[in-house]
Each structure stands twice: as structure tokens, then as C-alpha cells.
Design a protein around this motif. Structure first.
Motif, PDB file in Angstrom:
ATOM      1  N   ASN A 262      12.861   9.243 -22.765  1.00 39.31           N
ATOM      2  CA  ASN A 262      13.234   9.726 -21.432  1.00 39.31           C
ATOM      3  C   ASN A 262      12.211   9.273 -20.394  1.00 39.31           C
ATOM      4  O   ASN A 262      12.572   8.812 -19.309  1.00 39.31           O
ATOM      5  CB  ASN A 262      13.305  11.252 -21.414  1.00 39.31           C
ATOM      6  CG  ASN A 262      14.684  11.759 -21.808  1.00 39.31           C
ATOM      7  OD1 ASN A 262      15.623  10.977 -21.950  1.00 39.31           O
ATOM      8  ND2 ASN A 262      14.800  13.057 -22.006  1.00 39.31           N
ATOM      9  N   LYS A 265      12.749   5.774 -19.617  1.00 38.00           N
ATOM     10  CA  LYS A 265      14.021   5.587 -18.898  1.00 38.00           C
ATOM     11  C   LYS A 265      13.882   5.934 -17.413  1.00 38.00           C
ATOM     12  O   LYS A 265      14.416   5.252 -16.562  1.00 38.00           O
ATOM     13  CB  LYS A 265      15.067   6.500 -19.559  1.00 38.00           C
ATOM     14  CG  LYS A 265      16.485   6.094 -19.304  1.00 38.00           C
ATOM     15  CD  LYS A 265      17.433   6.648 -20.353  1.00 38.00           C
ATOM     16  CE  LYS A 265      17.666   8.120 -20.196  1.00 38.00           C
ATOM     17  NZ  LYS A 265      18.731   8.636 -21.083  1.00 38.00           N
ATOM     18  N   PHE A 266      13.145   6.987 -17.126  1.00 40.24           N
ATOM     19  CA  PHE A 266      13.080   7.465 -15.741  1.00 40.24           C
ATOM     20  C   PHE A 266      11.809   7.011 -15.019  1.00 40.24           C
ATOM     21  O   PHE A 266      11.415   7.604 -14.019  1.00 40.24           O
ATOM     22  CB  PHE A 266      13.230   8.981 -15.705  1.00 40.24           C
ATOM     23  CG  PHE A 266      14.574   9.444 -16.205  1.00 40.24           C
ATOM     24  CD1 PHE A 266      15.714   9.250 -15.436  1.00 40.24           C
ATOM     25  CD2 PHE A 266      14.712  10.030 -17.445  1.00 40.24           C
ATOM     26  CE1 PHE A 266      16.967   9.644 -15.892  1.00 40.24           C
ATOM     27  CE2 PHE A 266      15.951  10.438 -17.916  1.00 40.24           C
ATOM     28  CZ  PHE A 266      17.096  10.244 -17.139  1.00 40.24           C
ATOM     29  N   ASP A 294       4.773  11.176 -17.496  1.00 40.80           N
ATOM     30  CA  ASP A 294       5.173   9.896 -16.902  1.00 40.80           C
ATOM     31  C   ASP A 294       4.900   9.898 -15.411  1.00 40.80           C
ATOM     32  O   ASP A 294       4.612  10.942 -14.819  1.00 40.80           O
ATOM     33  CB  ASP A 294       6.646   9.584 -17.211  1.00 40.80           C
ATOM     34  CG  ASP A 294       7.613  10.541 -16.545  1.00 40.80           C
ATOM     35  OD1 ASP A 294       7.518  10.745 -15.330  1.00 40.80           O
ATOM     36  OD2 ASP A 294       8.493  11.085 -17.264  1.00 40.80           O
ATOM     37  N   ILE A 299      11.912  15.318 -11.383  1.00 41.74           N
ATOM     38  CA  ILE A 299      13.153  16.103 -11.451  1.00 41.74           C
ATOM     39  C   ILE A 299      13.172  17.067 -10.270  1.00 41.74           C
ATOM     40  O   ILE A 299      12.174  17.745  -9.997  1.00 41.74           O
ATOM     41  CB  ILE A 299      13.227  16.895 -12.780  1.00 41.74           C
ATOM     42  CG1 ILE A 299      13.128  15.935 -13.976  1.00 41.74           C
ATOM     43  CG2 ILE A 299      14.519  17.700 -12.870  1.00 41.74           C
ATOM     44  CD1 ILE A 299      12.906  16.614 -15.297  1.00 41.74           C
ATOM     45  N   ILE A 307      18.589  21.019 -16.967  1.00 38.28           N
ATOM     46  CA  ILE A 307      18.337  19.895 -17.876  1.00 38.28           C
ATOM     47  C   ILE A 307      18.309  20.280 -19.353  1.00 38.28           C
ATOM     48  O   ILE A 307      18.435  19.426 -20.199  1.00 38.28           O
ATOM     49  CB  ILE A 307      17.058  19.109 -17.502  1.00 38.28           C
ATOM     50  CG1 ILE A 307      15.855  20.012 -17.606  1.00 38.28           C
ATOM     51  CG2 ILE A 307      17.160  18.503 -16.121  1.00 38.28           C
ATOM     52  CD1 ILE A 307      14.575  19.202 -17.666  1.00 38.28           C
ATOM     53  N   GLN A 313      22.937  16.457 -17.103  1.00 41.77           N
ATOM     54  CA  GLN A 313      21.915  15.565 -16.578  1.00 41.77           C
ATOM     55  C   GLN A 313      21.547  16.059 -15.196  1.00 41.77           C
ATOM     56  O   GLN A 313      22.322  16.775 -14.564  1.00 41.77           O
ATOM     57  CB  GLN A 313      22.455  14.137 -16.539  1.00 41.77           C
ATOM     58  CG  GLN A 313      22.842  13.666 -17.941  1.00 41.77           C
ATOM     59  CD  GLN A 313      23.350  12.251 -17.973  1.00 41.77           C
ATOM     60  OE1 GLN A 313      24.141  11.873 -17.134  1.00 41.77           O
ATOM     61  NE2 GLN A 313      22.908  11.492 -18.958  1.00 41.77           N
ATOM     62  N   ALA A 314      20.354  15.690 -14.751  1.00 45.40           N
ATOM     63  CA  ALA A 314      19.882  16.224 -13.477  1.00 45.40           C
ATOM     64  C   ALA A 314      20.873  15.929 -12.358  1.00 45.40           C
ATOM     65  O   ALA A 314      21.182  16.764 -11.531  1.00 45.40           O
ATOM     66  CB  ALA A 314      18.508  15.667 -13.159  1.00 45.40           C
ATOM     67  N   GLY A 324      22.697   7.612 -21.296  1.00 46.07           N
ATOM     68  CA  GLY A 324      22.355   8.896 -21.914  1.00 46.07           C
ATOM     69  C   GLY A 324      23.517   9.869 -21.890  1.00 46.07           C
ATOM     70  O   GLY A 324      24.505   9.659 -21.188  1.00 46.07           O
ATOM     71  N   THR A 325      23.358  10.918 -22.666  1.00 47.99           N
ATOM     72  CA  THR A 325      24.455  11.868 -22.839  1.00 47.99           C
ATOM     73  C   THR A 325      24.129  13.252 -22.341  1.00 47.99           C
ATOM     74  O   THR A 325      24.993  14.094 -22.179  1.00 47.99           O
ATOM     75  CB  THR A 325      24.753  12.036 -24.341  1.00 47.99           C
ATOM     76  OG1 THR A 325      23.541  12.455 -24.974  1.00 47.99           O
ATOM     77  CG2 THR A 325      25.262  10.763 -24.945  1.00 47.99           C
ATOM     78  N   GLY A 326      22.864  13.513 -22.120  1.00 45.13           N
ATOM     79  CA  GLY A 326      22.479  14.872 -21.756  1.00 45.13           C
ATOM     80  C   GLY A 326      22.334  15.764 -22.981  1.00 45.13           C
ATOM     81  O   GLY A 326      22.307  16.973 -22.861  1.00 45.13           O
ATOM     82  N   GLY A 328      19.854  14.921 -25.401  1.00 40.53           N
ATOM     83  CA  GLY A 328      18.501  14.719 -25.925  1.00 40.53           C
ATOM     84  C   GLY A 328      17.597  15.932 -25.790  1.00 40.53           C
ATOM     85  O   GLY A 328      16.980  16.366 -26.771  1.00 40.53           O
ATOM     86  N   LEU A 329      17.525  16.505 -24.584  1.00 46.63           N
ATOM     87  CA  LEU A 329      16.606  17.625 -24.373  1.00 46.63           C
ATOM     88  C   LEU A 329      17.081  18.893 -25.071  1.00 46.63           C
ATOM     89  O   LEU A 329      16.267  19.705 -25.502  1.00 46.63           O
ATOM     90  CB  LEU A 329      16.414  17.884 -22.876  1.00 46.63           C
ATOM     91  CG  LEU A 329      15.487  16.910 -22.154  1.00 46.63           C
ATOM     92  CD1 LEU A 329      15.398  17.250 -20.679  1.00 46.63           C
ATOM     93  CD2 LEU A 329      14.090  16.928 -22.772  1.00 46.63           C
TER      94      LEU A 329
HETATM   95  P1  ADP Z   1      19.861  12.107 -21.316  1.00 48.50           P
HETATM   96  O1  ADP Z   1      18.510  11.515 -21.173  1.00 48.50           O
HETATM   97  O2  ADP Z   1      20.615  11.610 -22.508  1.00 48.50           O
HETATM   98  O3  ADP Z   1      20.658  12.076 -20.064  1.00 48.50           O
HETATM   99  P2  ADP Z   1      18.415  14.515 -21.809  1.00 48.50           P
HETATM  100  O4  ADP Z   1      18.879  15.838 -22.312  1.00 48.50           O
HETATM  101  O5  ADP Z   1      17.380  13.804 -22.589  1.00 48.50           O
HETATM  102  O6  ADP Z   1      19.703  13.645 -21.645  1.00 48.50           O
HETATM  103  O7  ADP Z   1      17.905  14.722 -20.341  1.00 48.50           O
HETATM  104  C1  ADP Z   1      18.662  15.469 -19.413  1.00 48.50           C
HETATM  105  C2  ADP Z   1      18.330  15.078 -18.009  1.00 48.50           C
HETATM  106  O8  ADP Z   1      17.017  15.511 -17.662  1.00 48.50           O
HETATM  107  C3  ADP Z   1      18.315  13.585 -17.774  1.00 48.50           C
HETATM  108  O9  ADP Z   1      19.600  13.078 -17.554  1.00 48.50           O
HETATM  109  C4  ADP Z   1      17.437  13.482 -16.534  1.00 48.50           C
HETATM  110  O10 ADP Z   1      18.193  13.781 -15.384  1.00 48.50           O
HETATM  111  C5  ADP Z   1      16.426  14.610 -16.745  1.00 48.50           C
HETATM  112  N1  ADP Z   1      15.176  14.086 -17.335  1.00 48.50           N
HETATM  113  C6  ADP Z   1      14.782  14.165 -18.622  1.00 48.50           C
HETATM  114  N2  ADP Z   1      13.565  13.622 -18.787  1.00 48.50           N
HETATM  115  C7  ADP Z   1      13.176  13.154 -17.594  1.00 48.50           C
HETATM  116  C8  ADP Z   1      11.999  12.487 -17.113  1.00 48.50           C
HETATM  117  N3  ADP Z   1      10.977  12.177 -17.917  1.00 48.50           N
HETATM  118  N4  ADP Z   1      11.961  12.176 -15.794  1.00 48.50           N
HETATM  119  C9  ADP Z   1      12.978  12.487 -14.977  1.00 48.50           C
HETATM  120  N5  ADP Z   1      14.095  13.121 -15.358  1.00 48.50           N
HETATM  121  C10 ADP Z   1      14.213  13.456 -16.646  1.00 48.50           C
END
Ligand code: ADP
Length: 504
Positions: A262, A265-266, A294, A299, A307, A313-314, A324-326, A328-329
Motif C-alpha cells: 500500500n 502504491k500510494f 511512507d 489519507i 479504510i 477505499q478512501a 486494489g480491492t479494498g 487488504g487492510l
Molecule cells: P486496496 O489497497 O486494495 O484498495 P486496502 O484495504 O489495502 O485496499 O486499503 C484501503 C484504502 O485505504 C486504499 O484504497 C487507500 O485509499 C487507503 N490507503 C491504504 N494505505 C494507504 C497509504 N499508505 N497511503 C494512502 N492511502 C492508503
């Protein structure tokens, strides 16, 4: 005369006797004395009696008062019961305020029956919902498992096409295809994991491992991805951090990989730091904080709550922009909960995000650390000319792909369509490695491996499995499988593992 004469006796004496007569006769005097005493005693008794009667009256009225109060309370209570029953009485039957106790009991009994009936209907509905949920989990599980096999073919073929065709335009399309297939693969893994966690089917293992090594491997394997976004991954581990711990390295790997992925990615052109701080080391239990920092987009405060929700997703544009699918977290949070920990984060738009959690794990003092995830993304495939591999696999497409991929490294592949043929071929020929599918008709990979292990303790057996379930893998390790590769396999991973066992 000792006591004064009682007025009644006095009157009688005055009437019939003289004081002289009494004084002259000691007998008479004694008699009068006795009678006088009797009179006096009688008076005393009468007085006492009256007094006690008066007392009883008082007590009686007090008791009476109390009884009245009790009665009032009872009436009030009864009214309240009636009121409560009226509220319970969903049929809206009129209850008269004067309902007798028997009526009340009848009504109460009826209400209890209605509630019991309602409760049993609720239980039934709950049971049905649970069954439906189980069916859903089962369905998702089977589907994800089934999807893996054709996906294995797609990923494998894309890999082969990429190698076989050098045309620029073709290459671009292949890249997109490769990316999509990989994303689909990750998505399916996420769904399968999420599903298993929801169904409570994930057990946390207790395996000795080196935490520092684990973090290093994660950083290494994600470095290529990080460089695509011009990011740098750095480690910041306390010098006194105790890395020899006992826990579930595969799950911890998944947690940290999720967070670092993540972060990559961000973040563009930034720094991702994996930080470990030793907080305490008491009685062979190590408590430490892991943070993934990071310098990315951050966010928004409004989205802080969202999240950790599934499929959330945010922002809605996130999926389009970053993929991404939302899930992971959500998975990360739930896995950490299984490890008795909680995930937290700090974030500031445009500055960056830090996700962190604390773990308390037993220190490993006795065993060698197992588990190394030694896949390196920057690894270059090696020529394995002359290596003999027995491929035990029943799926035609998988066979074709495995043969083609290994053919590129000049491996000599001998094929067995099921475990039984595999065992027979193994007895007759010599191989460097056996690649063993686990689920096959006639004889599965577990049985074939067991038979081969009885004859030969040294031949390396690598399991090829479509199931990422750790339960299956545990069983595989127990019967003597050296390694496993989860399908759809990464050709680099296969090349690396084969090379390890290729002793020219
Ligand atoms: P995914 O990454 O598959 O969309 P996650 O559950 O991992 O799903 O994350 C959910 C949301 O949280 C992400 O879509 C993003 O909007 C936000 N997010 C997660 N990690 C970060 C990060 N390191 N920086 C910014 N936003 C983040």
C-alpha cells in the motif's frame, strides 16, 4: 397493718367491724392483711392488663398501617404489571385495570408462549442464516480454487508469449494482460483469505523464525515494485531488537507485505520505511512496535473510519487510479487481531501515512529458525541444461505450460499423469527433482510422495498446489515434501527452486 387498706376493704370493714376488733384479734388482723394484699394484687394485675391491652392496640394499628402500605404497593405493582403486559400484548387486547391475579397469570403465560415461539423462530432464522453463510463461504472457496487453475494457464501462457514474441506492439498488450492476470490472482487470494477469516478457519501457527530476516526479504521482494514508482524502501531496526521469535511467519509476512505494498502504491518518488522498535524484553517475551511509514499522498481525515471497512477505499477514484480491492487492510486488521494485536495509523494529506502495530511474541531459544521466503524479484532465470525433472500432474494445460517454461531452461521433463504413474516412473528412472501436483485422480500427490519417501529419503520433492491453504501445506511438509510452489506459479520462483537442487 403493713400496707394501707384498699378502699373497697376499708369500706366493708367500716360497715361491719371496728378497728378495735381487728387489732384485738391477731387472726382477724392477719386475715384482713391477706385479703388486702389480694385486693392490691388484683388492682395491679388489672392495671397491667389494661396497659398491655393498650400496647396491643398500638401495635395492631401499626401492623395495620404497614399492611395497608403493602397492599398499596401491591396494587401499584399490579398496575405496573398490567401496564407492562399491555405493552407486551402486541395483539392489542384490552386489559381491564382491575384484572385479578389469576387473569394476570393467564395473560403472562400466553405472553411467555408467544415469546417462546418468537424465540424459536428467531433461532431457526439464525440457523438458516448461518447455513446460508457457510454455503456462501464454501461457494467462494470452491470458486476461488477453481478460478486458480485457468488463471494458472493464462499467467503461464502470457509468460511464454512474452518470451516467444519480440514485437514491440505485442509486448505492450502482453504487459497489460500480465498485469490484469496478476491482479486477478491477488484478488482471488484476498477473497479466499477474507472468506477463511470470516469463517474462522484461519489458525495461527507457532513456528520459530527470524523476524529481521522476514522483514529484509519483504523489502527485497518489493524493491522492484517500489522502483517503478521511484520509491526507496529502507529498514530502521533497533540494534537491540530480538529477532528470534515464535509466531506465524507466513501471516506476518502477509501483514507487512500488505502495508508496504500500500505504501508503495500510494507514494511517488518517496521513501518507505519499515521500522522496528524493541519496547520490552521480559521473561522471554519480546514486545516490539512495527511501523510502515511512507511519504505519499496521505489519507483524508473524513475517510479515517472507512479504510478498515471491507471493499472500501478512501475515494472511489482510488480503484481506477491505483487498483486494489479494498480488502487488504480488512485482512491485515483481522490477521493482527488473531495475533492479539491492533492496527493504528497516523496520516496527513500530502505528507504521508504511518501504519503501526505492537506485537508480544515468545522468544525462540531452542529451535533453528525455519521459513525463508527467498523469492527475489530481480533474480535472473538460469539455464538448467541437463536437469531431469519428473512432472507429476494431471491437468493438460498445466502440463503444457510447465513443459514449455522448463523447456526454455533446457530441463528434461518426464511426465506422469497421476501419482501411481509417478511412483512407477520414479522406481525405473533417475531424476534430480520431482514436481508433484497434490490433487490428482487415481493416486494423489500425498500418497505418491509417501511411497516415494519410503524408498528414497533424499530426492527433492517440490509440491505444486493450487491451494494456498496452510493446512494442506502443513500436511505436505509432514509427509516429506521439501518445498511447495503455489499455482499459478511464478516461473522465476520455479527456476530458483529447481536450481537449488540441481547439482551438476
Ligand atoms: P486496496 O489497497 O486494495 O484498495 P486496502 O484495504 O489495502 O485496499 O486499503 C484501503 C484504502 O485505504 C486504499 O484504497 C487507500 O485509499 C487507503 N490507503 C491504504 N494505505 C494507504 C497509504 N499508505 N497511503 C494512502 N492511502 C492508503
Amino acid at each position: 397493718m403493713e400496707s394501707p387498706l384498699h378502699r373497697h376493704l376499708n369500706r366493708q370493714i367500716e360497715k361491719y367491724l371496728s378497728q378495735q376488733d381487728i387489732q384485738n384479734s391477731p387472726d382477724l388482723s392477719a386475715f384482713v392483711e391477706v385479703i388486702n394484699q389480694t385486693y392490691l394484687n388484683y388492682d395491679k394485675d388489672a392495671e397491667l392488663f389494661e396497659h398491655s391491652a393498650r400496647l396491643n392496640d398500638k401495635e395492631y394499628s401499626e401492623i395495620n398501617k404497614k399492611l395497608k402500605e403493602e397492599l398499596q404497593k401491591k396494587e401499584l405493582f399490579q398496575e405496573k404489571i398490567i401496564e407492562a403486559i399491555k405493552q407486551l400484548n402486541e395483539d392489542g387486547n384490552e386489559l381491564d385495570g382491575q384484572a385479578g391475579l389469576l387473569d394476570l397469570i393467564k395473560i403472562l403465560n400466553r405472553e411467555i408462549d408467544i415469546k417462546k415461539d418468537f424465540q424459536s423462530k428467531l433461532n431457526l432464522a439464525k440457523e438458516m442464516a448461518e447455513k446460508a453463510n457457510d454455503a456462501k463461504s464454501e461457494f467462494l472457496s470452491i470458486m476461488s480454487h477453481e478460478i486458480r487453475t485457468p488463471l494458472n494457464a493464462i499467467i503461464g501462457l502470457v509468460y511464454i508469449m512474452e518470451k516467444e514474441n519480440t514485437l514491440e506492439s505485442f509486448h505492450e498488450n502482453i504487459e497489460v494482460l500480465k498485469h490484469s492476470a496478476q491482479n486477478l490472482f491477488l484478488l482471488i487470494n484476498d477473497i479466499l483469505d477474507f472468506n477463511k477469516i470470516e469463517a474462522g478457519k484461519i489458525d495461527i501457527e507457532k513456528i520459530p523464525f527470524d523476524f529481521k530476516e522476514l522483514v529484509k526479504q519483504i523489502a527485497k521482494s518489493l524493491q522492484v515494485k517500489a522502483t517503478e514508482n521511484l520509491n526507496r524502501i529502507q529498514l530502521d531496526i533497533d540494534a537491540d531488537f530480538e529477532p528470534n521469535l515464535i509466531s506465524d511467519p507466513l501471516r506476518l509476512n502477509q501483514i507487512i507485505t500488505n502495508l508496504v505494498s500500500n505504501a508503495i502504491k500510494f507514494t511517488k518518488n518517496g521513501i518507505i520505511t519499515i521500522q522496528i522498535n524493541q519496547m520490552a524484553l521480559i521473561d522471554d517475551v519480546s514486545t516490539f512496535k512495527v511501523a510502515v511509514k511512507d511519504t505519499g499522498i496521505g489519507i483524508d481525515k473524513d475517510n479515517f473510519q472507512n479504510i478498515f471497512q471491507k471493499f472500501s477505499q478512501a475515494e472511489t477514484k482510488t480503484s481506477r487510479q491505483f487498483g486494489g480491492t479494498g480488502l487488504g487492510l480488512v485482512i491485515t486488521k483481522k490477521l493482527l487481531n488473531l495475533l492479539h494485536s491492533e492496527i493504528y495509523f497516523d496520516s496527513q494529506i500530502g505528507v504521508g501515512t504511518t501504519f503501526y502495530f505492537t506485537l508480544s511474541l515468545p522468544v525462540n531459544k531452542r529451535y533453528d529458525a525455519v521459513f525463508t521466503q527467498d523469492l527475489q524479484e530481480d533474480y535472473t532465470e538460469q539455464n538448467l541444461e541437463g536437469m531431469r525433472v519428473l512432472l507429476v500432474e494431471d491437468n493438460l494445460i498445466n502440463i503444457k505450460i510447465a513443459q514449455k517454461i522448463m523447456g526454455q531452461w533446457n530441463v528434461i521433463v518426464d511426465l506422469a499423469e497421476n501419482g501411481l504413474i509417478g511412483v512407477q516412473k520414479f522406481e525405473k528412472n533417475t531424476y534430480d527433482v520431482v514436481l508433484m501436483d497434490l490433487s490428482m485422480p487415481v493416486m494423489d500427490g500425498y500418497e505418491a510422495t509417501t511411497i516415494i519417501r519410503e524408498q528414497n529419503k533424499r530426492i527433492p520433492i517440490i509440491a505444486l498446489t493450487a491451494s494456498a491453504s496452510f493446512g494442506y501445506l502443513d500436511r505436505a511438509m509432514q509427509i516429506g515434501i521439501n518445498e511447495y510452489i503455489i499455482k499459478p506459479f511464478n516461473p522465476k520462483e520455479l527456476n530458483m527452486k529447481l536450481k537449488k537442487y540441481f547439482l551438476k
